[in-house]
Design a protein around this motif. Structure first.
Motif, short mmCIF file in Angstrom:
data_model
loop_
_atom_site.label_atom_id
_atom_site.label_comp_id
_atom_site.label_asym_id
_atom_site.label_seq_id
_atom_site.Cartn_x
_atom_site.Cartn_y
_atom_site.Cartn_z
N SER A 189 -10.81 -5.52 -1.59
CA SER A 189 -10.55 -6.88 -2.03
C SER A 189 -9.16 -7.25 -1.52
O SER A 189 -8.41 -6.40 -1.05
CB SER A 189 -10.61 -6.99 -3.55
OG SER A 189 -9.55 -6.28 -4.15
N ASP A 190 -8.82 -8.53 -1.62
CA ASP A 190 -7.50 -8.97 -1.14
C ASP A 190 -6.37 -8.23 -1.85
O ASP A 190 -5.33 -7.95 -1.24
CB ASP A 190 -7.34 -10.48 -1.37
CG ASP A 190 -8.26 -11.30 -0.48
OD1 ASP A 190 -8.73 -10.75 0.54
OD2 ASP A 190 -8.51 -12.48 -0.80
N SER A 191 -6.57 -7.90 -3.11
CA SER A 191 -5.50 -7.27 -3.89
C SER A 191 -5.43 -5.75 -3.71
O SER A 191 -4.40 -5.15 -4.01
CB SER A 191 -5.67 -7.60 -5.38
OG SER A 191 -6.92 -7.11 -5.85
N THR A 192 -6.51 -5.14 -3.24
CA THR A 192 -6.54 -3.67 -3.15
C THR A 192 -6.67 -3.12 -1.74
O THR A 192 -6.52 -1.92 -1.53
CB THR A 192 -7.70 -3.10 -3.98
OG1 THR A 192 -8.95 -3.52 -3.40
CG2 THR A 192 -7.62 -3.57 -5.42
N ALA A 193 -6.98 -3.98 -0.77
CA ALA A 193 -7.30 -3.50 0.58
C ALA A 193 -6.18 -2.66 1.18
O ALA A 193 -6.42 -1.59 1.76
CB ALA A 193 -7.61 -4.69 1.50
N ASN A 194 -4.94 -3.10 1.04
CA ASN A 194 -3.83 -2.36 1.63
C ASN A 194 -3.67 -1.00 0.97
O ASN A 194 -3.42 0.01 1.65
CB ASN A 194 -2.54 -3.16 1.48
CG ASN A 194 -1.40 -2.56 2.28
OD1 ASN A 194 -1.50 -2.38 3.50
ND2 ASN A 194 -0.30 -2.26 1.60
N ILE A 195 -3.84 -0.94 -0.35
CA ILE A 195 -3.75 0.34 -1.06
C ILE A 195 -4.88 1.27 -0.66
O ILE A 195 -4.68 2.47 -0.43
CB ILE A 195 -3.77 0.09 -2.59
CG1 ILE A 195 -2.53 -0.69 -3.02
CG2 ILE A 195 -3.87 1.41 -3.36
CD1 ILE A 195 -2.54 -1.10 -4.47
N ASP A 196 -6.10 0.72 -0.55
CA ASP A 196 -7.26 1.54 -0.18
C ASP A 196 -7.12 2.09 1.23
O ASP A 196 -7.53 3.23 1.50
CB ASP A 196 -8.55 0.71 -0.28
CG ASP A 196 -8.89 0.34 -1.71
OD1 ASP A 196 -8.45 1.06 -2.63
OD2 ASP A 196 -9.58 -0.68 -1.92
N ARG A 197 -6.56 1.29 2.14
CA ARG A 197 -6.44 1.72 3.54
C ARG A 197 -5.30 2.72 3.75
O ARG A 197 -5.35 3.51 4.69
CB ARG A 197 -6.22 0.51 4.45
CG ARG A 197 -7.42 -0.43 4.56
CD ARG A 197 -7.18 -1.43 5.69
NE ARG A 197 -8.27 -2.37 5.83
CZ ARG A 197 -8.24 -3.64 5.41
NH1 ARG A 197 -7.14 -4.10 4.81
NH2 ARG A 197 -9.27 -4.42 5.59
N LYS A 198 -4.30 2.66 2.88
CA LYS A 198 -3.11 3.49 3.10
C LYS A 198 -2.91 4.51 1.97
O LYS A 198 -3.13 5.70 2.15
CB LYS A 198 -1.88 2.60 3.26
CG LYS A 198 -1.94 1.70 4.49
CD LYS A 198 -0.70 0.84 4.62
CE LYS A 198 -0.75 -0.05 5.86
NZ LYS A 198 0.45 -0.91 5.98
N ASN A 199 -2.46 4.02 0.80
CA ASN A 199 -2.10 4.94 -0.28
C ASN A 199 -3.26 5.83 -0.71
O ASN A 199 -3.12 7.05 -0.83
CB ASN A 199 -1.60 4.15 -1.49
CG ASN A 199 -0.39 3.29 -1.18
OD1 ASN A 199 -0.40 2.54 -0.21
ND2 ASN A 199 0.64 3.36 -1.99
N LYS A 200 -4.41 5.20 -0.96
CA LYS A 200 -5.54 5.99 -1.43
C LYS A 200 -6.10 6.89 -0.33
O LYS A 200 -6.54 8.01 -0.60
CB LYS A 200 -6.63 5.07 -1.99
CG LYS A 200 -6.30 4.54 -3.37
CD LYS A 200 -7.51 3.93 -4.05
CE LYS A 200 -7.22 3.60 -5.51
NZ LYS A 200 -8.42 3.04 -6.19
#
Length: 240
Positions: A107-118
Motif C-alpha cells: 500500500s502507499d503507506s507500507t510499500a517502502n517498508i515492505d520493499r526495504k525494512n521487512k
C-alpha cells in the motif's frame, strides 16, 4: 548447597500472546488475504502439517514486548508444524520456527517498508526461504528466494508466474488478484469457485445422462416405427 542450587532461575518470556496488528490498509488487502488463505486451506484440506495466517503478529524477540515493536506479515505459511488456532506466532514457543513463505500486500503507506525494512528482516533474521510482495492497485508482483543467505529475485515463467518451491505452487495474477497455480499452470480455485465447478459438473453430468436417455428413446421409437412398416408389408421383423 549443591551445584544445582547455585544455578539462577531462568525466566522465559510468555508464549501465550495476543496479536497486536494495525487495521488493514483497505478492503483489497482483506480480500487478498482471504483468497490466499482459503485457497491454500482448500488445496491442502487433507494436510495437518502446516500453519497459515494473515495480519498476525510474529513475536521473535522478547524486546518486542517492551518496545511494542510488532511484526505481522499480511500472509505467511509455516511448514512442518501443527495446524491449530493461535493468538499469534511466537517463535520461541514454536521450536524456533519462522515462516517459510511470506507475502506482503503493498500500500502507499507500507510499500517502502515492505520493499526495504521487512525484506532485510525476512532475509537476515527470519531467514524465510520465499518472500513475495504484491500491489493490488498497480499489480506489481515480485518474489525472492533465499540463496546462500541473500534474497535473489525469482524469474517469472512464460505466463508471468513466480514459483515457490516451499509451497510447490506458482503465484501469479488472475482477475487482478494474486492467486496460486499448480505446477502445470492450473488455477487453484477458491472455495466458491470449487463449489461452482462441482455444481456445473453435476449439472453437465445430469444433462449428458438426460441426452443419452433421449437418444436411446429416439432409437427405440425408430426401431418400433421400422418394425411397424415391416409388419404392414407382411414381413415379421423378428425374423430379420
Amino acid at each position: 548447597m549443591t551445584a544445582l542450587d547455585m544455578i539462577p532461575d531462568v525466566t522465559y518470556p510468555p508464549t501465550d500472546l495476543w496479536s497486536d496488528e494495525p487495521p488493514l490498509a483497505s478492503d483489497l488487502h482483506l480480500q487478498q488475504i482471504i483468497i490466499l488463505l482459503s485457497c491454500l486451506e482448500l488445496l491442502w484440506r487433507e494436510r495437518s502439517d502446516y500453519y497459515a495466517s494473515g495480519n498476525l503478529t510474529i513475536y521473535y524477540k522478547a524486546e518486542q514486548l517492551k518496545k511494542r515493536d510488532f511484526c505481522g506479515p499480511d500472509f505467511f505459511v509455516v511448514l512442518d508444524t501443527e495446524k491449530r488456532p493461535r493468538k499469534s506466532w511466537v517463535v520461541w514457543g514454536e521450536q524456533g520456527k519462522y515462516p517459510d513463505v511470506i507475502v506482503e500486500i503493498l500500500s502507499d503507506s507500507t510499500a517502502n517498508i515492505d520493499r526495504k525494512n521487512k525484506k532485510t528482516l525476512y532475509q537476515n533474521t527470519f531467514r524465510t526461504p520465499n518472500y513475495f510482495w504484491f500491489d493490488p492497485n498497480t499489480l506489481e508482483l515480485q518474489g525472492f528466494r533465499l540463496i546462500e543467505g541473500q534474497y535473489q529475485a525469482i524469474s517469472p515463467n512464460e505466463q508471468g508466474y513466480l514459483w515457490s518451491e516451499q509451497l510447490g505452487l506458482y503465484l501469479g495474477i488472475f482477475d487482478r488478484k494474486l492467486r496460486y497455480f499448480t505446477a502445470d499452470g492450473q488455477l487453484v480455485p477458491t472455495p466458491q469457485e470449487a463449489e461452482l465447478q462441482q455444481r456445473q459438473a453435476k449439472e453437465q453430468a445430469l444433462l449428458e445422462k438426460e441426452q443419452a436417455l433421449l437418444e436411446k428413446e429416439r432409437e427405440r421409437q425408430a426401431k418400433e416405427k421400422l418394425a411397424q412398416k415391416l409388419r404392414e408389408l407382411g414381413i415379421d421383423p423378428d425374423t430379420i
